[in-house]
Design a protein around this motif. Structure first.
Motif, PDB file in Angstrom:
ATOM      1  N   GLY A  14      59.305  48.567  21.412  1.00 15.93           N
ATOM      2  CA  GLY A  14      58.118  47.867  20.948  1.00 15.93           C
ATOM      3  C   GLY A  14      58.349  47.149  19.633  1.00 15.93           C
ATOM      4  N   ASN A  15      59.099  47.770  18.730  1.00 17.59           N
ATOM      5  CA  ASN A  15      59.363  47.153  17.441  1.00 17.59           C
ATOM      6  C   ASN A  15      60.342  45.995  17.554  1.00 17.59           C
ATOM      7  OD1 ASN A  15      58.068  48.440  14.909  1.00 17.59           O
ATOM      8  ND2 ASN A  15      58.530  50.191  16.215  1.00 17.59           N
ATOM      9  N   ILE A  16      61.312  46.094  18.446  1.00 21.78           N
ATOM     10  CA  ILE A  16      62.219  44.965  18.658  1.00 21.78           C
ATOM     11  C   ILE A  16      61.434  43.764  19.188  1.00 21.78           C
ATOM     12  CG2 ILE A  16      64.080  44.104  20.132  1.00 21.78           C
ATOM     13  CD1 ILE A  16      65.497  46.756  19.753  1.00 21.78           C
ATOM     14  N   ALA A  17      60.523  44.016  20.114  1.00 19.86           N
ATOM     15  CA  ALA A  17      59.715  42.926  20.665  1.00 19.86           C
ATOM     16  C   ALA A  17      58.842  42.294  19.578  1.00 19.86           C
ATOM     17  CB  ALA A  17      58.854  43.439  21.807  1.00 19.86           C
ATOM     18  N   LEU A  18      58.193  43.137  18.749  1.00 16.57           N
ATOM     19  CA  LEU A  18      57.343  42.622  17.681  1.00 16.57           C
ATOM     20  C   LEU A  18      58.165  41.847  16.662  1.00 16.57           C
ATOM     21  CD1 LEU A  18      54.714  42.397  16.067  1.00 16.57           C
ATOM     22  CD2 LEU A  18      55.210  44.669  15.093  1.00 16.57           C
ATOM     23  N   SER A  19      59.307  42.388  16.278  1.00 18.22           N
ATOM     24  CA  SER A  19      60.123  41.718  15.266  1.00 18.22           C
ATOM     25  C   SER A  19      60.643  40.373  15.772  1.00 18.22           C
ATOM     26  CB  SER A  19      61.280  42.615  14.823  1.00 18.22           C
ATOM     27  OG  SER A  19      62.144  42.911  15.910  1.00 18.22           O
ATOM     28  N   LYS A  20      60.956  40.292  17.068  1.00 20.58           N
ATOM     29  CA  LYS A  20      61.421  39.013  17.605  1.00 20.58           C
ATOM     30  C   LYS A  20      60.284  37.998  17.651  1.00 20.58           C
ATOM     31  CE  LYS A  20      64.075  36.769  21.242  1.00 20.58           C
ATOM     32  NZ  LYS A  20      64.903  36.932  22.444  1.00 20.58           N
ATOM     33  N   ARG A  21      59.065  38.449  18.001  1.00 23.53           N
ATOM     34  CA  ARG A  21      57.933  37.525  18.007  1.00 23.53           C
ATOM     35  C   ARG A  21      57.682  36.978  16.601  1.00 23.53           C
ATOM     36  NH1 ARG A  21      55.589  41.530  21.252  1.00 23.53           N
ATOM     37  NH2 ARG A  21      54.103  42.104  19.612  1.00 23.53           N
ATOM     38  N   ARG A  22      57.837  37.831  15.600  1.00 22.55           N
ATOM     39  CA  ARG A  22      57.657  37.359  14.226  1.00 22.55           C
ATOM     40  C   ARG A  22      58.738  36.340  13.855  1.00 22.55           C
ATOM     41  NH1 ARG A  22      55.821  42.826  10.864  1.00 22.55           N
ATOM     42  NH2 ARG A  22      53.626  42.743  11.548  1.00 22.55           N
ATOM     43  N   ALA A  23      59.978  36.617  14.241  1.00 22.65           N
ATOM     44  CA  ALA A  23      61.054  35.666  13.966  1.00 22.65           C
ATOM     45  C   ALA A  23      60.798  34.343  14.683  1.00 22.65           C
ATOM     46  CB  ALA A  23      62.393  36.259  14.393  1.00 22.65           C
ATOM     47  N   GLU A  24      60.294  34.418  15.913  1.00 24.07           N
ATOM     48  CA  GLU A  24      59.979  33.189  16.656  1.00 24.07           C
ATOM     49  C   GLU A  24      58.849  32.412  15.988  1.00 24.07           C
ATOM     50  OE1 GLU A  24      59.223  34.947  20.429  1.00 24.07           O
ATOM     51  OE2 GLU A  24      61.298  34.676  21.150  1.00 24.07           O
TER      52      GLU A  24
END
Length: 329
Positions: free
Chosen positions: A267-277
């Protein structure tokens, strides 16, 4: 015997009791608390005496004893000017001559802030859109003051040097002026170099950090709590990153999102990637960065720069960093 440096840090609040520190005495505003300290009996420093211009800042190269102290003034609504004015008055009253003073854009914005070697976030927070700096000297005593604030707190950082000015070899001067390697406070021989995310950026701003350390934290970015929505406003880090990419068309940068350790890794990897995007999208739309030079990735909580056991550490771990993945010269 050297006389102790007495600086009354009486901002808008009434002064509290003096706090004794090696080499100087401080009387801080009531309610202010020391958030971080460091010191060295013998070190070198590029002491900043002017604004960022032409990819560098003017410096006096000093050698001697150095101390750094940061304070946080919680629930303090004073402006940065209100914080700095009493400090300036006390410094001048103590016999110091002001060498240089500036505010945010006049200093040089993002690049100037990261040219100043400060104790790291969150102990010393600097709002890249609202900070002030002052440099002063009395004999062989030098001091630098940075003030800034968050939405609810004021921050003060004091650096003191009991030092002698030294002349560097021509190659070293050329290196500093050109924005090459070297830092405001060079590591001593045998000293372990801290992880990238745990140390301040180099003396040459974002470009120097990318090329010297391989990564630069974009600490002025603001996200809505628990979401990947990037806040409104102008972000100096993105403007500097876009400038760097346009000036270096062969460079490739990955924006890497990071989280604290609360929740599952997936879940945190997904959230962190959305923030980077979200950062990549803003970088392209508002700052005209070349799309083919920027990618977005997420690391979740796999690369902390502080302990996740404290609120302050978790706050420091929630970030987006620019990582230089390749470049050709």
């Amino acid at each position: 015997m050297r006389r102790a440096l007495g600086i009354a840090l009486a901002a808008v609040l009434s002064a509290g009791p003096a706090v004794a520190q090696p080499g100087y005495d401080l009387a801080v505003p009531q309610g202010a608390a020391i958030s971080a300290e460091r010191g060295s009996p013998a070190t070198s420093m590029g002491f900043i005496t002017g604004p960022w211009a032409q990819d560098a800042v003017p410096r006096k190269m000093l050698e001697g004893a150095r101390t750094d102290t940061a304070w946080r003034l919680r629930a303090n609504q004073a402006t940065t000017l209100q914080l700095l004015v009493p400090l300036r008055e006390q410094i001048v009253a103590d016999g110091y001559a002001v060498l240089f003073e500036c505010a945010t854009d006049d200093c040089g914005g993002f690049d100037f802030r990261y040219a100043v070697d400060l104790l790291p976030e969150p102990e010393m927070h600097v709002d890249l859109g609202d900070f002030r700096y002052l440099a002063a000297r009395r004999g062989d005593s030098y001091l630098g003051v940075m003030v800034s604030r968050s939405s609810e707190s004021g921050f003060i950082h004091l650096t003191t040097m009991q030092a002698q000015e030294v002349a560097l070899a021509q190659t070293s001067n050329d290196l500093l002026a050109a924005g090459g390697g070297g830092s405001a406070l060079a590591p001593q021989s045998g000293t372990a170099v801290p992880p990238i995310g745990a140390r301040p950026l180099s003396t040459q701003g974002l470009a120097g950090a990318l090329e010297q350390f391989g990564a630069a934290p974009l600490d002025d970015l603001v996200f809505e709590s628990g979401s990947a929505t990037l806040g409104a406003g102008v972000f100096g880090s993105l403007a500097s990153l876009a400038d760097y990419l346009r000036a270096n068309p062969q460079a490739r940068v990955a924006l890497v999102g990071h989280t604290d350790a609360e929740g599952s890794l997936s879940g945190n990897i997904a959230l962190s990637k959305r923030r980077a995007e979200a950062v990549r999208a803003r970088l392209l739309s508002d700052y005209d960065a070349p799309a083919d030079q920027v990618t977005a990735e997420g690391a979740g909580w796999l690369a902390p720069r502080a302990s996740n056991l404290t609120p302050e550490g978790r706050e420091k771990n929630r970030r987006v960093e620019a990582v230089l993945t390749s470049t050709q010269r």
